[in-house]
Scaffold this motif. Structure first.
Motif: not given
Length: 218
Positions: A192-218
């Motif tokens: 899912a994080n890679a999907g956000l990268k693919a469409c040019g959105q904020k994302a983590a460098i790498w994350t195996p957990f959902y918290q790593g994605i949502f951290y950037h959308y607080k």
């Protein structure tokens, strides 16, 4: 020797979580000057992250790949479609953590098992801590659509391969054969994080957990 092996295992687990924490806090920036033409969502159930998109738009009609008739409810009024990618064994054989088998966990962690796409029709999206809206341009959505389609294991005619099962989560979801293997370093949330990268959105460098994605959308 047993004690030494245990210490090595503990150290490796610790390193894994340290890297996951650090790299998930480091971000890939959103593309500048993004047109707000289509709304997508990231949605978590506390473990997995789904990419949620409109069922139909000028870019793509997802019912070409995900049929209403593949769900138990066959509700054609749904406006949104959530996509999750993950380990097939987890999806189909582990409805609760109590059902988790050692063999399933081992195959998932090591990438020895196959994968599946879990698609869920939804009527309305409610923004909260577990659901964030992201407005993107039509061109960015085209990239996201290509990213999602690339994970489907399509047949010779280009059709998705529906998995007929009783392991559905509810009345509005279905499973499909997918490409790739889930493992410790490429999880459902990494996808899912890679999907956000693919469409040019904020994302983590790498994350195996959902918290790593949502951290950037607080």
């Amino acid at each position: 020797m047993v004690g030494y092996g245990f210490m090595v295992l503990v150290l490796l687990v610790l390193i894994y979580f340290v890297f996951a924490f650090v790299l998930s806090r480091m971000s890939v920036a959103q593309e500048p000057e993004t047109k707000k033409e289509i709304s997508i969502y990231i949605l978590t159930n506390g473990v997995h992250t789904d990419l949620v998109v409109p069922v139909k738009s000028n870019v793509i009609d997802w019912t070409k790949y995900v049929k209403y008739s593949h769900t138990k409810g066959n509700d054609t009024t749904a406006r949104y479609l959530g996509f999750g990618w993950g380990d097939k064994g987890f999806y189909l054989e582990t409805p609760t953590w109590a059902d988790l088998k050692v063999s399933t966990a081992f195959e998932a962690m090591t990438g020895l098992s196959s994968s599946a796409i879990h698609a869920t029709f939804m009527h309305a999206m409610v923004e909260n801590d577990a659901c964030k809206r992201i407005d993107i341009s039509q061109e960015q959505y085209e990239r996201l659509a290509k990213f999602i389609i690339a994970r489907f294991d399509l047949d010779a005619r280009g059709d998705s391969r529906h998995i007929v099962t009783n392991a559905n989560y509810g009345m509005d979801d279905a499973f499909y054969e997918a490409k790739g293997s889930y493992n410790l370093f490429y999880t459902c949330n990494t996808w899912a994080n890679a999907g956000l990268k693919a469409c040019g959105q904020k994302a983590a460098i790498w994350t195996p957990f959902y918290q790593g994605i949502f951290y950037h959308y607080k």
